[in-house]
Write a protein that holds these residues in place. Structure first.
Motif, PDB file in Angstrom:
ATOM      1  N   GLY A  67       2.313  -1.345   4.459  1.00  0.00           N
ATOM      2  CA  GLY A  67       0.917  -1.477   4.826  1.00  0.00           C
ATOM      3  C   GLY A  67       0.605  -1.102   6.248  1.00  0.00           C
ATOM      4  N   ARG A  85      -3.071  -2.507   7.272  1.00  0.00           N
ATOM      5  CA  ARG A  85      -4.024  -2.617   6.170  1.00  0.00           C
ATOM      6  C   ARG A  85      -5.329  -1.906   6.492  1.00  0.00           C
ATOM      7  NH1 ARG A  85      -2.697  -8.636   3.491  1.00  0.00           N
ATOM      8  NH2 ARG A  85      -0.643  -7.968   2.744  1.00  0.00           N
ATOM      9  N   GLU A 542       1.137  -4.134  -1.858  1.00  0.00           N
ATOM     10  CA  GLU A 542       2.323  -3.878  -1.036  1.00  0.00           C
ATOM     11  C   GLU A 542       3.562  -4.440  -1.718  1.00  0.00           C
ATOM     12  OE1 GLU A 542      -0.079  -4.321   3.224  1.00  0.00           O
ATOM     13  OE2 GLU A 542       1.450  -5.787   2.652  1.00  0.00           O
ATOM     14  N   SER A 559       3.249   0.822  -0.140  1.00  0.00           N
ATOM     15  CA  SER A 559       1.899   0.291  -0.058  1.00  0.00           C
ATOM     16  C   SER A 559       0.913   1.287  -0.632  1.00  0.00           C
ATOM     17  CB  SER A 559       1.529  -0.047   1.389  1.00  0.00           C
ATOM     18  OG  SER A 559       1.582   1.090   2.211  1.00  0.00           O
TER      19      SER A 559
END
Length: 708
Positions: A67, A85, A542, A559
């Motif tokens: 991520g 993210r 993930e 991810s």
């Protein structure tokens, strides 16, 4: 050894009655809880991983984390740019925020740290103002009671020469006084011509342990770096799309030799107090004061669209950018923690307050076109306008304060684990500028954030969980120049997953899915007045595995991110993705110890795949053809439509390979590392504003390490 091994050691330390758990000061969760018992996503990478992978920077370490995009803007000596993210994280050192503003501090020297911790998702309950994506926390090397250390000599590509040392132990026979000395010096060139990459670090620390229940540690850190412009904001033509003049060289330097610089100097003082009040209760205090200076001169290609849209571009005009900045930071965190029982419930509780007082004095000059023209493919230097240093600069003094109170409770009930936290923050900021008419009134904001999670730990080692967390990030200044008090950017995340640790191993496998909403984003509205109508939705999954399996040490990550701008003051942004956020990423690092066959031999191989990402160039297309002069001219409209047809909406995927071979002979280890083994030429991203960034070329290092 990976961080999973350290987790096992930490658990053993907690079980020793009457001993002080010294790991608590740097626990990213602010409780003495192992990662596999936490209903939130956390990634740990330790010094053994740094050494094995040949990581030269924090950014190198982040490239092997699920991520996390650790190569966001390619080779850039000014900092460790990444996204977690899909969002820029906030950087912390020892649980205290370390970076305020842009280009106002030294780049973190990886040799100063023993661990990198990544807490993913909104994290304001523990750390106050912060990013929706998460935080990156760096854990400093601190004194140890056992004597030991290392000496390192390293050489490599780009005339890299490194000498480093680290020694620790007790000053007295009773072990009440401990010390650690860390030193590092690097003399190197950068991938880009005419740019150095030099760094000096000196970091002494001392601990006093008057009893088994108390430790006081003082750490001083001095760092001086000398480098320059490695990110030239290169045009698309010749990097991402074909240019009749050829490919732009990856080492091209568009600034001026001898004048260009990014020099930083920083000194920091840290103090930690850890005291056990009773068998079940203790107190921890962390304080850091730091001050730094940045001296920055650069020239880079102007951002004029009429030039950036020329695919066969050869000459570019240059923007002159000069900046000198100083920072003055005082930050502390005071925490009371303990264990209590209420009937069948076992609680681990933490009460705390933290405070930030950061003052940044930023003096900047930017002159578009002032650097004259330069031929990208046949660079000729020597044009530095006279009197640059005497030009008036825009000065802004930003004073930011934050005071937060937080509470966290982790509850055990049989195999159930519950975690709940709440926090109240008060922030204020004031930006005083020498620009006439600027509003320098103090802006204040309040925020209450929450997080909670529940996990069930099966006896098989499988632990499913679900959690919710929030974040806030104050908007310090109004980009419209109206002096308005704006609402903080807010984030919310719902996450579900499971963690699995096979019995008798330190291998930890984590799988998670999450949904993030970011609100109150600033977007341009009518008459270029920014409005807080922006909202972004981020969905992702993930998968991460790290630890040891027999003679194999590994870190494997996958991810998948789906980002969408759901609300905006600009109609054509709605429904688009975030720029430069890869949809898919995969990385694998494995090192195998062959000592059963060849004593001392180890081999490692890594792969890093970064998938396609959105460039946003179609938004630029809309901006250009919306100009009435162009929109009302069929010929111009057709011309620009044909140009944009050659600008792709996606950044291409790329795969890089790393390798290592090591040989240990008694106290010596000799190691060869190669980053980007196949010397893949790649752009890490191209953006809608018209600039592209080259990633790191093949980088070979060889070192000898003596451990004692």
């Amino acid at each position: 050894m990976f961080a999973a091994e350290e987790r096992s050691e930490r658990l053993e330390e907690v079980q020793v009655t009457g001993q002080l758990n010294l790991s608590r000061q740097t626990s990213i969760g602010k409780l003495d809880i192992p990662v596999d018992e936490t209903p939130f996503s956390i990634t740990l990478r330790d010094k053994a991983f740094f050494d094995a992978t040949g990581s030269k920077s924090v950014q190198d370490v982040l490239q092997y984390s699920a991520g996390v995009n650790g190569g966001l803007f390619g080779v850039d000596a000014r900092g460790d740019w990444s996204s977690v993210r899909g969002v820029d994280p906030v950087m912390f050192i020892d649980g205290l925020q370390s970076i305020f503003g842009s280009y106002t501090s030294s780049r973190a020297n990886l040799y100063a740290f023993e661990r990198v911790e990544i807490l993913k998702g909104p994290s304001s309950v523990l750390y106050g103002q912060g990013s929706t994506g998460g935080i990156v926390n760096l854990v400093s090397k601190r004194p140890q009671s056992e004597f030991g250390g290392e000496l390192v000599v390293q050489g490599g590509d780009y005339n890299r020469k490194v000498v480093a040392g680290d020694v620790t132990g007790a000053l007295d026979s009773e072990g009440k006084w401990l010390y650690r000395l860390v030193g590092y010096t690097r003399d190197a060139d950068a991938q880009v011509d005419h740019v150095e990459d030099n760094s000096t670090l000196f970091m002494p620390s001392f601990s006093w342990r008057p009893s088994a229940d108390t430790e006081v540690t003082f750490l001083a850190s001095y760092q001086k770096d000398e480098t320059g412009t490695t990110a030239a904001f290169l045009p698309w033509g010749g990097t991402r799309i074909e240019n009749e003049n050829g490919d732009i060289p990856t080492d091209v330097f568009l600034s001026e030799p001898g004048w260009d610089k990014y020099d930083t100097e920083q000194i920091a003082y840290s103090l930690w107090l850890d005291h056990r009040l009773s068998e079940n209760w203790g107190v921890n205090a962390s304080l850091r004061y730091s001050e730094g200076e940045v001296d920055y001169n650069s020239m880079y290609a102007d951002f004029a669209l009429e030039l950036r849209l020329e695919k066969n571009i050869r000459e570019v005009s240059r923007t002159v950018y000069m900046k000198d900045a100083s920072s003055d930071l005082l930050i502390f965190d005071l925490r009371l923690f303990g264990e209590i029982s209420t009937g069948p419930f076992e609680h681990q509780i933490s009460f705390g307050l933290d405070n930030q007082d950061a003052q940044i004095d930023d003096r900047t000059f930017r002159g578009s076109g002032l650097g004259g023209f330069i031929d990208i493919f046949d660079t000729v230097y020597g044009f530095v306008p006279e009197g640059l240093e005497g030009l008036a600069r825009d000065e802004t003094i930003t004073d930011t304060e934050q005071l937060g109170f937080y509470f966290q409770d982790q509850v055990m009930l049989g195999n159930f684990i519950f975690n709940a936290g709440i926090r109240s923050d008060r922030t204020s900021s004031r930006a005083k500028s020498n620009n006439p008419g600027t509003d320098d009134a103090r802006k204040k904001a309040r925020a209450v954030t929450k997080r909670f999670g529940v996990m069930y730990a099966f006896d098989s080692g499988v632990s499913p969980y679900i959690s919710y967390s929030e974040s806030f990030e104050p908007v310090v200044s109004d980009p419209s120049g109206l002096g308005r008090s704006l609402k903080p950017v807010e984030g919310e995340q719902v996450e579900a997953g499971l963690k699995f640790q096979p019995e008798g191993t330190n291998l930890l496998v984590t799988a998670s899915v999450f949904d993030i909403i970011q609100k109150n984003r600033l977007t341009p509205g009518q008459e270029n007045i920014f409005v807080q109508t922006g909202e972004v939705k981020i969905d992702g999954a993930e998968l991460e595995a790290s630890g040891q399996w027999g003679n194999l040490t590994l870190a494997a990550n996958y991810s998948n991110l789906d980002t969408e701008i759901t609300e905006s003051g600009i109609y054509y942004e709605v429904g688009t993705e975030l720029e430069a956020v890869p949809e898919k990423q995969f990385s694998f690092w494995g090192e195998y110890n062959f000592s059963d066959w060849v004593p001392g031999l180890s081999l490692g191989l890594g792969a890093r795949y970064v998938g396609e990402s959105y460039t946003g160039i179609d938004k630029t297309h809309i901006i250009v053809v919306s100009n009435p002069f162009i929109a009302n001219s069929p010929a111009l409209l057709a011309y620009y439509d044909s140009i944009f047809a050659e600008f792709p909406t996606d950044n291409p995927s790329y795969t890089l390979y790393d390798a290592t071979i090591g040989y240990t002979l008694e106290s010596w280890k000799f190691q060869l590392n190669v980053k980007n083994l196949t010397d893949e030429i790649h752009t890490t991203s191209c953006l809608s504003r018209g600039d592209c960034f080259y990633g790191e070329r093949r980088y070979v290092t060889a070192e000898a390490r003596y451990t004692f």
